[in-house]
Design a protein around this motif. Sequence first.
Motif, PDB file in Angstrom:
ATOM      1  N   ASP A  27      40.174  57.129  95.663  1.00 50.99           N
ATOM      2  CA  ASP A  27      40.016  56.294  94.476  1.00 50.99           C
ATOM      3  C   ASP A  27      39.062  55.115  94.701  1.00 50.99           C
ATOM      4  N   SER A  28      38.307  55.134  95.794  1.00 52.88           N
ATOM      5  CA  SER A  28      37.367  54.059  96.104  1.00 52.88           C
ATOM      6  C   SER A  28      36.213  54.037  95.118  1.00 52.88           C
ATOM      7  N   ARG A  29      35.802  52.842  94.725  1.00 56.77           N
ATOM      8  CA  ARG A  29      34.641  52.690  93.855  1.00 56.77           C
ATOM      9  C   ARG A  29      33.377  52.398  94.651  1.00 56.77           C
ATOM     10  N   LEU A  30      33.509  52.281  95.974  1.00 55.11           N
ATOM     11  CA  LEU A  30      32.359  52.005  96.824  1.00 55.11           C
ATOM     12  C   LEU A  30      31.782  53.296  97.392  1.00 55.11           C
ATOM     13  N   GLU A  31      30.474  53.422  97.338  1.00 57.96           N
ATOM     14  CA  GLU A  31      29.769  54.589  97.875  1.00 57.96           C
ATOM     15  C   GLU A  31      28.752  54.090  98.912  1.00 57.96           C
ATOM     16  N   PRO A  32      29.154  54.022 100.181  1.00 58.38           N
ATOM     17  CA  PRO A  32      28.221  53.556 101.211  1.00 58.38           C
ATOM     18  C   PRO A  32      27.395  54.702 101.780  1.00 58.38           C
ATOM     19  N   MET A  33      26.135  54.401 102.098  1.00 56.75           N
ATOM     20  CA  MET A  33      25.252  55.409 102.694  1.00 56.75           C
ATOM     21  C   MET A  33      24.198  54.727 103.544  1.00 56.75           C
ATOM     22  N   VAL A  34      23.647  55.481 104.483  1.00 60.55           N
ATOM     23  CA  VAL A  34      22.502  55.026 105.267  1.00 60.55           C
ATOM     24  C   VAL A  34      21.346  55.945 104.922  1.00 60.55           C
ATOM     25  N   PRO A  47      10.198  55.677  90.509  1.00 59.32           N
ATOM     26  CA  PRO A  47      11.422  54.860  90.449  1.00 59.32           C
ATOM     27  C   PRO A  47      12.542  55.580  89.701  1.00 59.32           C
ATOM     28  N   TYR A  48      13.772  55.289  90.101  1.00 61.89           N
ATOM     29  CA  TYR A  48      14.938  55.909  89.482  1.00 61.89           C
ATOM     30  C   TYR A  48      15.937  54.825  89.109  1.00 61.89           C
ATOM     31  N   VAL A  49      16.937  55.202  88.322  1.00 61.53           N
ATOM     32  CA  VAL A  49      17.932  54.263  87.803  1.00 61.53           C
ATOM     33  C   VAL A  49      19.317  54.737  88.192  1.00 61.53           C
ATOM     34  N   ARG A  50      20.142  53.821  88.683  1.00 60.58           N
ATOM     35  CA  ARG A  50      21.573  54.080  88.905  1.00 60.58           C
ATOM     36  C   ARG A  50      22.327  53.173  87.951  1.00 60.58           C
ATOM     37  N   GLN A  51      23.364  53.675  87.340  1.00 61.94           N
ATOM     38  CA  GLN A  51      24.165  52.862  86.416  1.00 61.94           C
ATOM     39  C   GLN A  51      25.284  52.141  87.151  1.00 61.94           C
ATOM     40  N   ALA A  52      24.992  51.697  88.352  1.00 61.35           N
ATOM     41  CA  ALA A  52      25.962  50.981  89.180  1.00 61.35           C
ATOM     42  C   ALA A  52      25.208  49.926  89.978  1.00 61.35           C
ATOM     43  N   THR A 104      26.882  51.300  96.961  1.00 60.94           N
ATOM     44  CA  THR A 104      26.914  51.371  95.511  1.00 60.94           C
ATOM     45  C   THR A 104      28.329  51.071  95.044  1.00 60.94           C
ATOM     46  N   ALA A 105      28.448  50.152  94.090  1.00 62.99           N
ATOM     47  CA  ALA A 105      29.755  49.773  93.543  1.00 62.99           C
ATOM     48  C   ALA A 105      29.871  50.379  92.135  1.00 62.99           C
ATOM     49  N   HIS A 106      30.609  51.476  92.036  1.00 61.42           N
ATOM     50  CA  HIS A 106      30.804  52.139  90.742  1.00 61.42           C
ATOM     51  C   HIS A 106      31.843  51.378  89.927  1.00 61.42           C
ATOM     52  N   ARG A 107      31.660  51.388  88.639  1.00 58.85           N
ATOM     53  CA  ARG A 107      32.621  50.730  87.741  1.00 58.85           C
ATOM     54  C   ARG A 107      33.902  51.538  87.629  1.00 58.85           C
ATOM     55  N   ALA A 108      34.994  50.827  87.389  1.00 64.51           N
ATOM     56  CA  ALA A 108      36.283  51.510  87.197  1.00 64.51           C
ATOM     57  C   ALA A 108      36.249  52.279  85.882  1.00 64.51           C
TER      58      ALA A 108
END
Length: 109
Positions: A27-34, A47-52, A104-108
């Motif tokens: 249920d984590s809203r955080l998406e970490p990546m390297v 360029p691209y867009v993320r809604q977060a 990336t911090a996704h919204r609830a």
Amino acid sequence: IRSNARSVVQSEWSRAKIEALGPFAKDSRLEPMVITIQAGGASGSKPYVRQAEQLAVILKGTVELTLEEEVHDLKRGDAAGIPPGSRHCWRNKSQRPAQILIVTAHRAM
């Protein structure tokens, strides 16, 4: 997540590798990546867009971040915040690989 157990996506044309560092819980809203971008590589062809919202920290090397119409040259230790809905792109114009930690911090829902 151990380094040898990470989910990895490799792109030859963009010269980039994305390693997932999570999620830490289902249920984590955080998406970490390297993201590792080889010399001359980029995060995409345009360029691209993320809604977060995203937080980026440069771990190694130097990169160019295009954020909307502004271009930022960033080096190891620098950080950048990327607001939701912002057009952005990463480029490595140097002769050495660069690494970026992106969370990336996704919204609830």
